[in-house]
Design an enzyme around this catalytic site. Structure first.
Site, PDB file in Angstrom:
ATOM      1  CD  GLU A 213      -2.898  -1.083   0.394  1.00  0.00           C
ATOM      2  OE1 GLU A 213      -3.172  -0.117  -0.025  1.00  0.00           O
ATOM      3  OE2 GLU A 213      -3.337  -2.255  -0.122  1.00  0.00           O
ATOM      4  CE  LYS A 228      -5.285 -10.451   1.343  1.00  0.00           C
ATOM      5  NZ  LYS A 228      -3.885 -10.397   0.721  1.00  0.00           N
TER       6      LYS A 228
HETATM    7  N1  LIG Z   1      -4.264  -2.747  -5.193  1.00  0.00           N
HETATM    8  C1  LIG Z   1      -4.235  -4.111  -5.264  1.00  0.00           C
HETATM    9  O1  LIG Z   1      -3.260  -4.506  -6.001  1.00  0.00           O
HETATM   10  C2  LIG Z   1      -5.306  -4.908  -4.726  1.00  0.00           C
HETATM   11  C3  LIG Z   1      -5.087  -6.241  -4.705  1.00  0.00           C
HETATM   12  C4  LIG Z   1      -6.024  -7.159  -3.959  1.00  0.00           C
HETATM   13  C5  LIG Z   1      -7.247  -6.534  -3.465  1.00  0.00           C
HETATM   14  N2  LIG Z   1      -7.372  -5.193  -3.265  1.00  0.00           N
HETATM   15  C6  LIG Z   1      -8.432  -4.524  -2.732  1.00  0.00           C
HETATM   16  O2  LIG Z   1      -9.198  -3.777  -3.649  1.00  0.00           O
HETATM   17  C7  LIG Z   1      -9.837  -2.835  -3.287  1.00  0.00           C
HETATM   18  C8  LIG Z   1      -9.528  -1.544  -3.829  1.00  0.00           C
HETATM   19  O3  LIG Z   1      -8.036  -1.226  -3.935  1.00  0.00           O
HETATM   20  P1  LIG Z   1      -7.297  -0.130  -4.685  1.00  0.00           P
HETATM   21  O4  LIG Z   1      -5.934  -0.359  -4.515  1.00  0.00           O
HETATM   22  O5  LIG Z   1      -8.119  -0.018  -6.034  1.00  0.00           O
HETATM   23  O6  LIG Z   1      -7.845   1.107  -3.925  1.00  0.00           O
HETATM   24  P2  LIG Z   1      -7.699   2.750  -4.307  1.00  0.00           P
HETATM   25  O7  LIG Z   1      -6.677   2.883  -5.354  1.00  0.00           O
HETATM   26  O8  LIG Z   1      -7.619   3.327  -3.020  1.00  0.00           O
HETATM   27  O9  LIG Z   1      -9.085   2.941  -4.970  1.00  0.00           O
HETATM   28  C9  LIG Z   1     -10.291   2.806  -4.109  1.00  0.00           C
HETATM   29  C10 LIG Z   1     -11.488   3.460  -4.616  1.00  0.00           C
HETATM   30  O10 LIG Z   1     -12.745   3.423  -3.700  1.00  0.00           O
HETATM   31  C11 LIG Z   1     -13.501   4.600  -3.966  1.00  0.00           C
HETATM   32  N3  LIG Z   1     -14.338   5.010  -2.929  1.00  0.00           N
HETATM   33  C12 LIG Z   1     -13.897   5.080  -1.644  1.00  0.00           C
HETATM   34  N4  LIG Z   1     -14.655   5.156  -0.740  1.00  0.00           N
HETATM   35  C13 LIG Z   1     -15.879   5.094  -1.400  1.00  0.00           C
HETATM   36  C14 LIG Z   1     -17.347   5.391  -0.939  1.00  0.00           C
HETATM   37  N5  LIG Z   1     -17.866   5.477   0.114  1.00  0.00           N
HETATM   38  N6  LIG Z   1     -18.093   5.160  -2.191  1.00  0.00           N
HETATM   39  C15 LIG Z   1     -17.643   5.080  -3.410  1.00  0.00           C
HETATM   40  N7  LIG Z   1     -16.437   4.967  -3.897  1.00  0.00           N
HETATM   41  C16 LIG Z   1     -15.484   4.760  -2.733  1.00  0.00           C
HETATM   42  C17 LIG Z   1     -12.257   5.728  -4.205  1.00  0.00           C
HETATM   43  O11 LIG Z   1     -12.929   6.816  -4.642  1.00  0.00           O
HETATM   44  P3  LIG Z   1     -12.062   8.031  -4.664  1.00  0.00           P
HETATM   45  O12 LIG Z   1     -11.465   7.615  -6.225  1.00  0.00           O
HETATM   46  O13 LIG Z   1     -13.216   9.392  -4.942  1.00  0.00           O
HETATM   47  O14 LIG Z   1     -10.953   8.319  -3.837  1.00  0.00           O
HETATM   48  C18 LIG Z   1     -11.164   4.829  -5.004  1.00  0.00           C
HETATM   49  O15 LIG Z   1     -11.823   5.212  -6.614  1.00  0.00           O
HETATM   50  C19 LIG Z   1      -9.387  -2.536  -1.748  1.00  0.00           C
HETATM   51  O16 LIG Z   1     -10.314  -3.288  -0.978  1.00  0.00           O
HETATM   52  C20 LIG Z   1      -8.056  -3.248  -1.653  1.00  0.00           C
HETATM   53  O17 LIG Z   1      -7.868  -4.026  -0.385  1.00  0.00           O
HETATM   54  C21 LIG Z   1      -6.097  -4.322  -3.846  1.00  0.00           C
END
Ligand SMILES: NC(=O)c1ccc[n+]([C@@H]2O[C@H](COP(=O)([O-])OP(=O)(O)OC[C@H]3O[C@@H](n4cnc5c(N)ncnc54)[C@H](OP(=O)(O)O)[C@@H]3O)[C@@H](O)[C@H]2O)c1
Length: 359
Positions: A213, A228
């Site tokens: 992160e 997890k």
């Molecule tokens: N990144 C990875 O490689 C990975 C791998 C496995 C699982 N995950 C999981 O996947 C999920 C997303 O990860 P990410 O890395 O893509 O996170 P990220 O880049 O921080 O994106 C999160 C998104 O969620 C939106 N959001 C937050 N609060 C919200 C709400 N109340 N209503 C609507 N939208 C909302 C944010 O909106 P804004 O754009 O307006 O801020 C943003 O677009 C997490 O749960 C993470 O643990 C991630």
């Protein structure tokens, strides 16, 4: 715009002619989801219509061009982070919501959506990896049969972990213990860490490569692994509460207390304690692995020194590796291994779940 809340609470939702998809979260995983959806559509795969993208700032209709909606979503002005945008999605019975957020407010709606006939596919672990009552409400809603819940992306980014555990349980097997390297970033760090470079230097490299992160304390604290482990344990029939998992964080107090802009400067607080752990492990002929484990006696998350021939010591890079012991796999565990991190594999797992649910 109509809201699901109003329709479903009145019980008046009607069948949509064709299911459509609402993607909530347009960050790293959401964007990877849209790209993959576009690539698969170009290859002629039959996919449901991607109708709406939403983030914390608004909801954006795709109108046949999700790439454009994604750019609009990215460019949208800050609107106070009000989850109202989620409620404004136009959802009908049979539609699919894909949750690519880490939002508590969105996860709190999973059970309600499923109960009202809207399928939920999630990478967000706060649905069934947080509060036990919420996880149980999701299971009850899915068992009632109006809609399904796809969570393959929450653990192991789509590796057949949850599916295998659920199939074993459904076939009458009893799970005795599950232990695994469940964090891709921590797998990478401890696969690389040989003492030649300080651990903090590897953390910076992992962060710059996008394995951790943006604030690596979230990975190093073990919190992600705890969630997890809860998801795996509950799938195996253990009604585990979050506080019952003992988590041994790697983050020393100095680093834990640092402000967000002070994290980098304080990463070296990791170096001496981990150097000592590495030397101790080496003297015992062991390897360091960050492991989550549960059995009937309890659940724990933390760094362990494992014999080099232990099933969890194989694997490389960001591989997840999980060993399942059950009545059937008593002597030798069932071991599942593969890339378990990253936006691409996570997006693929989300689309697989969507297609599985709609098939
Ligand atoms: N990144 C990875 O490689 C990975 C791998 C496995 C699982 N995950 C999981 O996947 C999920 C997303 O990860 P990410 O890395 O893509 O996170 P990220 O880049 O921080 O994106 C999160 C998104 O969620 C939106 N959001 C937050 N609060 C919200 C709400 N109340 N209503 C609507 N939208 C909302 C944010 O909106 P804004 O754009 O307006 O801020 C943003 O677009 C997490 O749960 C993470 O643990 C991630």
């Amino acid at each position: 715009m109509s809201t699901l809340g109003a329709r479903s609470e009145s019980g008046a939702a009607t069948a949509a002619p064709l299911p459509s998809l609402t993607l909530i979260g347009t960050g790293t995983v959401g964007a990877a989801f849209v790209s993959r959806w576009q690539r698969l559509a170009e290859r002629g795969l039959a996919l449901p219509r991607l109708a709406l993208l939403a983030n914390s700032r608004g909801a954006f209709a795709c109108n046949g061009d999700p790439g454009h909606a994604l750019r609009q979503a990215g460019d949208a002005a800050e609107a106070g982070r009000d989850p109202q945008t989620v409620r404004d999605a136009h959802l009908l019975r049979g539609d699919v919501v894909v949750d690519a957020t880490a939002s508590e407010a969105v996860a709190a709606r999973h059970a309600e959506w499923v109960a009202h006939g809207v399928h939920v596919v999630t990478a967000n672990k706060l649905g069934n990896g947080a509060d036990l009552l919420r996880a149980q409400a999701i299971v009850r809603a899915a068992r009632a049969g109006a809609a399904r819940y796809g969570d393959a992306a929450t653990v192991g980014a789509g590796l057949p972990l949850l599916r295998s555990i659920r199939e074993l349980v459904a076939g009458g097997d009893r799970i005795h213990a599950v232990e695994g390297v469940l964090s891709g970033s921590l797998a990478w760090l401890f696969d690389r860490y040989d003492g030649d470079r300080p651990f903090s230097a590897l953390v910076r490299e992992a962060r710059d490569a996008g394995y951790t992160e943006p604030d690596p304390r979230q990975d190093l604290s073990g919190e992600d692994v705890r969630r997890k482990l809860l998801i795996l344990a509950r799938a195996a029939g253990f009604a585990l509460e979050g506080h019952e998992v003992r988590v041994d964080s790697l983050v020393p107090a100095l680093l834990a207390q640092a402000a967000a802009d002070g994290v980098d400067a304080n990463l070296q607080a990791l170096d001496d304690p981990l150097q000592r752990r590495l030397l101790e492990a080496r003297r015992a002929g062991a390897k360091l692995r960050f492991v989550g484990r549960f059995d009937a006696d309890g659940a724990e998350v933390g760094l362990q020194a494992l014999p080099a021939d232990h099933p969890l010591c194989a694997g490389s890079g960001t591989d997840n590796r999980v060993a399942i012991r059950s009545d059937r796999y008593r002597e030798q565990p069932l071991v599942i291994q593969g890339p378990g991190a990253g936006a691409e594999v996570t997006a693929a797992a989300l689309i697989d779940d969507v297609l599985r649910i709609l098939s």
